[in-house]
Motif scaffolding. Structure first.
Motif, short mmCIF file in Angstrom:
data_model
loop_
_atom_site.label_atom_id
_atom_site.label_comp_id
_atom_site.label_asym_id
_atom_site.label_seq_id
_atom_site.Cartn_x
_atom_site.Cartn_y
_atom_site.Cartn_z
N ALA A 146 -9.10 -13.00 -4.48
CA ALA A 146 -8.73 -11.70 -5.03
C ALA A 146 -9.80 -10.66 -4.69
CB ALA A 146 -8.55 -11.79 -6.54
N GLY B 142 -9.05 1.91 2.66
CA GLY B 142 -8.63 0.86 1.73
C GLY B 142 -7.90 1.47 0.54
N THR B 143 -7.58 0.62 -0.42
CA THR B 143 -6.85 1.05 -1.61
C THR B 143 -7.56 2.20 -2.31
OG1 THR B 143 -6.25 -1.27 -1.89
CG2 THR B 143 -5.79 0.18 -3.74
N THR B 144 -8.87 2.07 -2.46
CA THR B 144 -9.66 3.09 -3.18
C THR B 144 -9.48 4.45 -2.52
OG1 THR B 144 -11.26 1.38 -3.74
CG2 THR B 144 -11.99 3.67 -3.97
N HIS C 271 -7.59 -1.45 -12.11
CA HIS C 271 -8.89 -1.54 -11.44
C HIS C 271 -9.55 -0.15 -11.54
CE1 HIS C 271 -11.57 -1.83 -7.90
NE2 HIS C 271 -11.42 -3.15 -7.95
N SER D 67 -10.62 1.63 -9.42
CA SER D 67 -10.09 2.49 -8.35
C SER D 67 -8.86 3.26 -8.76
CB SER D 67 -9.67 1.65 -7.14
OG SER D 67 -10.73 0.97 -6.62
N VAL E 208 -0.72 -0.62 -11.40
CA VAL E 208 -1.00 -1.74 -10.50
C VAL E 208 0.20 -2.69 -10.47
CG1 VAL E 208 -2.14 -3.18 -12.28
CG2 VAL E 208 -2.84 -3.37 -9.89
N ASN F 238 -5.72 -7.77 -10.74
CA ASN F 238 -6.76 -8.60 -10.12
C ASN F 238 -7.51 -9.44 -11.14
OD1 ASN F 238 -7.89 -6.08 -11.02
ND2 ASN F 238 -9.80 -6.67 -10.04
N ASP G 183 -0.36 0.57 -6.99
CA ASP G 183 -1.56 -0.06 -6.41
C ASP G 183 -1.17 -1.49 -6.06
OD1 ASP G 183 -3.81 -1.53 -5.99
OD2 ASP G 183 -4.93 -0.79 -7.72
N ALA H 272 -2.88 -3.55 -4.08
CA ALA H 272 -4.03 -4.27 -3.51
C ALA H 272 -3.89 -5.78 -3.64
CB ALA H 272 -5.33 -3.80 -4.17
N GLN H 273 -3.41 -6.24 -4.80
CA GLN H 273 -3.29 -7.68 -5.02
C GLN H 273 -1.89 -8.20 -4.75
OE1 GLN H 273 -5.77 -9.69 -5.57
NE2 GLN H 273 -7.34 -8.15 -5.94
N SER I 232 -5.17 -2.67 0.75
CA SER I 232 -6.35 -2.85 1.61
C SER I 232 -6.11 -3.99 2.59
CB SER I 232 -7.57 -3.23 0.77
OG SER I 232 -7.80 -2.28 -0.23
N HIS J 166 -8.30 -6.08 3.83
CA HIS J 166 -9.10 -7.29 3.63
C HIS J 166 -8.53 -8.24 2.57
CE1 HIS J 166 -11.31 -6.22 -0.18
NE2 HIS J 166 -10.91 -5.01 0.17
N LYS J 167 -7.52 -7.77 1.81
CA LYS J 167 -6.91 -8.66 0.82
C LYS J 167 -5.76 -9.46 1.44
CE LYS J 167 -8.82 -6.31 -2.84
NZ LYS J 167 -9.96 -6.80 -3.61
N1 PLP Z 1 -6.91 -2.23 -6.96
C1 PLP Z 1 -6.92 -3.55 -7.21
C2 PLP Z 1 -5.88 -4.15 -8.11
C3 PLP Z 1 -7.90 -4.36 -6.64
O1 PLP Z 1 -7.91 -5.67 -6.89
C4 PLP Z 1 -8.87 -3.77 -5.80
C5 PLP Z 1 -9.95 -4.59 -5.23
O2 PLP Z 1 -10.32 -5.61 -5.76
C6 PLP Z 1 -8.80 -2.40 -5.56
C7 PLP Z 1 -7.81 -1.66 -6.16
C8 PLP Z 1 -9.78 -1.72 -4.66
O3 PLP Z 1 -9.65 -2.18 -3.34
P1 PLP Z 1 -10.70 -1.74 -2.23
O4 PLP Z 1 -12.06 -2.03 -2.78
O5 PLP Z 1 -10.35 -2.60 -1.06
O6 PLP Z 1 -10.49 -0.30 -1.98
#
Ligand code: PLP
Length: 418
Positions: free
Chosen positions: A42, A105-107, A135, A137, A183, A187, A212, A214-215, A235, A237-238
């Protein structure tokens, strides 16, 4: 307890995890003399040889800047970069490739929307809704916007199982609600949220929604047209791709109406000292030289995942989650944080009187990589009355043997500290 679904049983026979593991060079690593058991997916996932090779190929054979060159290398690099955009567009079923913006990335994707869409659509006294399981972010950019605009941030509460309380969400909506950002999969808890329901309710009230993902992106097949979300962020990298690259999907009408996020090369159409006109989508939001190798790597990662099949991956991870959940449920003093029926492969827990960092350090000596801490969800930790949790998160290459190593490690911890 997560639900055992039929697809888990149907797909099991064709899922060859040992073959898949051979695609990931890092899984041969030894840590403190023990074979690496990587359960921190994660936070970030490992990269298959297929992705690493594509990135190497870019640097070894076609490295050149994109969009501006007439020479052969530049054209080839541009072609690969734009092909990656189409792979991503198809993967999430966006209407057009102009709806796919490359970000870091997501952020960055969420900050882009808060800064640009928020700038023109949120005013004093308006309201933005997020949830208690976001998160950082997906909290801080909205908080910053609310501060700047004198707007109000409202939060959907979470129940003791770690699920959003939908009835409370409905009550938060008012004529001043201008945006909702939630989300898809948590995460910290693993909970999969009913985002389609949230989007439908929001749209009945004329409110746009950002998801979001990301996960969710590497566990749940996503069709943005079917979901009907206004924005979606994830993102690279996930999903077994490189770091430093991510995606913002936005509906074309929103993206067209939004002002640019950053100024610079590539996002312009014409510049004079008096005035600048902006490039067409998606380039309007892609100022400067992007992470070209990253975008190509992300395209490769998605091709790799598609080959195995997200449904197969989800079924495999669900089985690991069920096995792990069952095995640790009766450990004395262990409390699982996040017990929703609908979860991705994330298992967060707290051991009574043992600090999560001790758990993480002990397991590290067993070769097991898990994450301990607040997972960038401090408000959620507070909600569950813990400073931090230990979190094991499963990826497509994890095995039941690795789950056993984790569980045995936890039993040893309880013997030593308990
Ligand atoms: N949102 C969620 C649910 C996440 O798990 C993460 C990263 O762990 C992020 C946002 C942020 O992703 P990034 O750091 O790749 O921008």
């Amino acid at each position: 307890m997560p639900v055992k679904n039929d697809s888990a049983i149907i797909q099991k026979s064709i899922y060859n995890v040992e073959k898949i593991r051979k695609d990931f060079p890092i899984l041969q690593t030894f840590v403190h003399g023990k074979p690496l058991v990587y359960l921190d997916n994660a936070a970030t996932t490992q990269k298959p040889r297929f992705v690493i090779d594509r990135i190497n190929h870019y640097y070894e054979k076609i490295n050149a800047n994109i969009h501006r060159g007439v020479h052969a290398l530049s054209q080839e690099a541009t072609e690969e970069f734009e092909s990656a955009r189409i792979i991503i567009k198809n993967f999430i079923n966006a209407l057009g490739k102009n709806e796919i913006i490359f970000t870091r990335g997501t952020t960055e994707s969420i900050n882009l929307v808060a800064s640009t869409f928020g700038k023109i659509n949120v005013h004093e006294g308006d309201e933005i809704i997020i949830s208690h399981m976001e998160h950082h972010s997906n909290i801080v950019p909205w908080q910053m916007l609310c501060k700047e605009k004198n707007a109000v941030l409202k939060v959907i509460p979470v129940n003791d199982s770690g699920e959003l309380i939908t009835e409370e969400f409905v009550k938060l909506i008012s004529p001043r609600t201008k945006f909702i950002s939630v989300v898809y999969a948590s995460n910290s808890l693993g909970t999969v949220n009913p985002v389609k329901t949230i989007i439908d309710i929001a749209h009945q009230n004329g409110i746009p929604v950002l998801i979001d993902a990301a996960q969710a992106i590497n566990h749940i097949p996503i069709d943005v047209q079917e979901l009907d979300c206004d924005f979606l962020a994830f993102s690279g990298h996930k999903i077994y791709g490189p770091t430093g690259i991510g995606i913002l999907y936005g509906k074309i009408n929103h993206l067209e109406a939004m002002p640019p996020y950053m100024g610079g090369g590539d996002m312009i159409s014409k510049v004079t000292f008096e005035e600048t006109t902006y490039n067409e989508l998606p380039h309007k939001f892609e100022a400067g030289t992007p992470d070209i190798a990253g975008a190509i790597g992300l395209g490769a990662a998605i091709e790799y995942v598609k080959k195995i099949g997200l449904d197969n991956i989800a079924a495999h991870e669900n089985e690991l989650l069920m096995t792990a959940t069952e095995s640790i449920s009766d450990l004395k003093g262990l409390r699982i944080i996040g017990t929703s029926k609908n979860k991705i492969g994330v298992l967060s827990f707290h051991l009574e009187n043992i600090h999560p960092h001790d758990v993480g350090t002990f397991l590290d000596f067993e070769g097991v990589a898990i994450r301990t801490g607040h997972h960038c969800t401090q408000p959620l930790m507070k909600r569950f009355g813990v400073p931090a949790t230990s979190r094991a998160s499963f990826g497509l290459y994890n095995t039941k043997e690795e789950v056993s190593i984790l569980v045995n490690g936890l039993k040893k911890i309880l013997e030593v500290f308990g």
